[in-house]
Design a protein around this motif. Structure first.
Motif, PDB file in Angstrom:
ATOM      1  N   ASP A   2      -2.447   9.402   4.784  1.00  9.47           N
ATOM      2  CA  ASP A   2      -3.221   8.401   4.058  1.00  9.47           C
ATOM      3  C   ASP A   2      -3.679   7.295   5.003  1.00  9.47           C
ATOM      4  O   ASP A   2      -4.839   6.861   4.969  1.00  9.47           O
ATOM      5  CB  ASP A   2      -2.375   7.816   2.918  1.00  9.47           C
ATOM      6  N   GLU A   3      -2.792   6.856   5.869  1.00 10.38           N
ATOM      7  CA  GLU A   3      -3.155   5.814   6.833  1.00 10.38           C
ATOM      8  C   GLU A   3      -4.239   6.303   7.787  1.00 10.38           C
ATOM      9  O   GLU A   3      -5.166   5.561   8.140  1.00 10.38           O
ATOM     10  CB  GLU A   3      -1.920   5.384   7.626  1.00 10.38           C
ATOM     11  N   GLN A 270      13.838   4.463   1.174  1.00  6.68           N
ATOM     12  CA  GLN A 270      12.622   5.200   1.519  1.00  6.68           C
ATOM     13  C   GLN A 270      11.724   5.371   0.296  1.00  6.68           C
ATOM     14  O   GLN A 270      10.495   5.247   0.388  1.00  6.68           O
ATOM     15  CB  GLN A 270      12.996   6.559   2.099  1.00  6.68           C
ATOM     16  N   LYS A 273      10.022   2.055  -0.432  1.00  7.94           N
ATOM     17  CA  LYS A 273       8.951   1.782   0.530  1.00  7.94           C
ATOM     18  C   LYS A 273       7.689   2.553   0.167  1.00  7.94           C
ATOM     19  O   LYS A 273       6.575   2.022   0.241  1.00  7.94           O
ATOM     20  CB  LYS A 273       9.401   2.152   1.946  1.00  7.94           C
ATOM     21  N   LEU A 274       7.868   3.825  -0.226  1.00  8.68           N
ATOM     22  CA  LEU A 274       6.716   4.640  -0.582  1.00  8.68           C
ATOM     23  C   LEU A 274       6.049   4.102  -1.847  1.00  8.68           C
ATOM     24  O   LEU A 274       4.812   4.012  -1.915  1.00  8.68           O
ATOM     25  CB  LEU A 274       7.146   6.090  -0.788  1.00  8.68           C
ATOM     26  N   ARG A 275       6.847   3.725  -2.826  1.00  6.87           N
ATOM     27  CA  ARG A 275       6.267   3.177  -4.061  1.00  6.87           C
ATOM     28  C   ARG A 275       5.533   1.877  -3.787  1.00  6.87           C
ATOM     29  O   ARG A 275       4.449   1.632  -4.329  1.00  6.87           O
ATOM     30  CB  ARG A 275       7.383   2.957  -5.082  1.00  6.87           C
ATOM     31  N   THR A 276       6.114   1.025  -2.940  1.00 12.56           N
ATOM     32  CA  THR A 276       5.455  -0.234  -2.584  1.00 12.56           C
ATOM     33  C   THR A 276       4.140   0.025  -1.878  1.00 12.56           C
ATOM     34  O   THR A 276       3.127  -0.629  -2.155  1.00 12.56           O
ATOM     35  CB  THR A 276       6.373  -1.081  -1.677  1.00 12.56           C
ATOM     36  N   TYR A 277       4.148   0.980  -0.960  1.00  8.79           N
ATOM     37  CA  TYR A 277       2.913   1.327  -0.233  1.00  8.79           C
ATOM     38  C   TYR A 277       1.832   1.810  -1.190  1.00  8.79           C
ATOM     39  O   TYR A 277       0.671   1.372  -1.097  1.00  8.79           O
ATOM     40  CB  TYR A 277       3.227   2.420   0.802  1.00  8.79           C
ATOM     41  N   LEU A 278       2.208   2.672  -2.135  1.00  7.85           N
ATOM     42  CA  LEU A 278       1.235   3.193  -3.087  1.00  7.85           C
ATOM     43  C   LEU A 278       0.699   2.094  -3.991  1.00  7.85           C
ATOM     44  O   LEU A 278      -0.493   2.058  -4.319  1.00  7.85           O
ATOM     45  CB  LEU A 278       1.857   4.312  -3.919  1.00  7.85           C
ATOM     46  N   ASP A 279       1.578   1.180  -4.393  1.00 12.71           N
ATOM     47  CA  ASP A 279       1.147   0.071  -5.259  1.00 12.71           C
ATOM     48  C   ASP A 279       0.184  -0.857  -4.531  1.00 12.71           C
ATOM     49  O   ASP A 279      -0.807  -1.329  -5.091  1.00 12.71           O
ATOM     50  CB  ASP A 279       2.362  -0.725  -5.755  1.00 12.71           C
ATOM     51  N   GLU A 280       0.476  -1.113  -3.254  1.00 12.13           N
ATOM     52  CA  GLU A 280      -0.351  -2.035  -2.475  1.00 12.13           C
ATOM     53  C   GLU A 280      -1.690  -1.429  -2.139  1.00 12.13           C
ATOM     54  O   GLU A 280      -2.702  -2.126  -2.040  1.00 12.13           O
ATOM     55  CB  GLU A 280       0.371  -2.438  -1.189  1.00 12.13           C
ATOM     56  N   GLU A 281      -1.709  -0.110  -1.933  1.00 12.00           N
ATOM     57  CA  GLU A 281      -2.948   0.537  -1.531  1.00 12.00           C
ATOM     58  C   GLU A 281      -3.803   0.937  -2.735  1.00 12.00           C
ATOM     59  O   GLU A 281      -4.937   1.282  -2.600  1.00 12.00           O
ATOM     60  CB  GLU A 281      -2.639   1.785  -0.688  1.00 12.00           C
TER      61      GLU A 281
END
Length: 281
Positions: A2-3, A270, A273-281
């Motif tokens: 994704d990045e 972990q 972190k993944l949930r936070t990344y998905l929410d932010e993106e």
């Protein structure tokens, strides 16, 4: 992945319009205004001769898609192995499996096998477009029309593959009891070495002692966890009664509590972190 895709989009979003066939436009077209209106965030291609022959954006898009497919292929291979009768860690839903044409008891993970195969198709397209571009001179050449078929096919393939992967993982069943049945004490030989490290022995020596313990268990025709304290003390005087704690699989996982480790807290970290990344993106 994704990045990588997010990083690619601004870099390739350069407008080629206004470059003409190779030498620019003689009518003073405002290319910047066109770029803004059409959403090309990185402005315009700065050189008209390069703009009409540049296919880096196609190559990079196919490369990023091929990386997605490569990772999906590896993931699919894991699940294919874990779904076999020998492992039985997971089972696929009927919607993503088929019966064998010969063996009625066999259930084939067709969706996963197709994902694995489609990766080769994307990688082939990447090799193909690189081969096309590497021989073309500056400015447009008819060879470059080959980019469309490869790009469109790879984009369709990766989008369909992601949807299929979502369907597989959201419908498959996980069998933790079979996973636990697959554990064996010899997997904890490293933990035995780490036990001695905590007693003060250098790891280069504990590794050797743990190897001797494995050999001793084989000689005695027993599991390494079945060795008595007396057996272990023939290998090192540092072994004490608390060595029995080494043979706990749960303890072994929980000891690996660093970031990215197998301890429950680390795994949940972990996930967060993944949930936070998905929410932010």
């Amino acid at each position: 992945d994704d990045e990588r895709l997010r990083d690619m989009v601004p870099r390739v979003a350069r407008l080629p319009l206004g470059s003409g066939a190779l030498a620019g436009n003689p009518f003073n077209v405002d290319r910047r205004a066109m770029a803004d209106e059409l959403g090309f965030s990185d402005g315009v291609c700065p050189n008209s001769m390069d703009a009409v022959s540049d296919r880096d954006w196609v190559i990079e898009a196919i490369f990023c898609a091929s990386m997605v497919m490569t990772h999906l292929s590896r993931w699919a291979e894991d699940l294919i192995v874990y779904s076999t009768a020998q492992f039985g860690y997971v089972s696929m839903a009927d919607a993503y499996s088929t019966g064998s044409s010969l063996m009625p008891q066999k259930k084939n993970p067709d969706a996963l096998e197709l994902l694995r195969g489609k990766a080769g198709r994307s990688i082939g397209a990447l090799s193909g477009i690189l081969t096309v571009v590497k021989g073309t001179p500056t400015t447009y050449n008819k060879d470059l029309q080959e980019d469309k078929e490869m790009l469109f096919d790879v984009m369709d393939t990766v989008m369909d593959s992601v949807r299929i992967a979502i369907g597989v993982v959201s419908t498959m069943k996980i069998h933790p009891e079979r996973m636990r049945e697959g554990l064996s004490a010899d997997m904890l030989a490293t933990d035995l070495a780490e036990y001695l490290v905590r007693k003060g022995m250098p790891f280069r020596d504990t590794h050797h002692v743990a190897g001797e313990a494995v050999a001793l268990a084989e000689k005695n025709r027993c599991g390494i966890s079945d060795l008595t304290l007396e057996d272990l003390r023939t290998l090192s005087d540092l072994f004490e009664s608390d060595v029995s704690e080494v043979w706990s699989f749960d303890r072994s996982a929980e000891l690996r509590c660093t970031e990215g480790g197998t301890a429950k807290a680390s795994v949940l970290q972990q996930v967060d972190k993944l949930r936070t990344y998905l929410d932010e993106e």
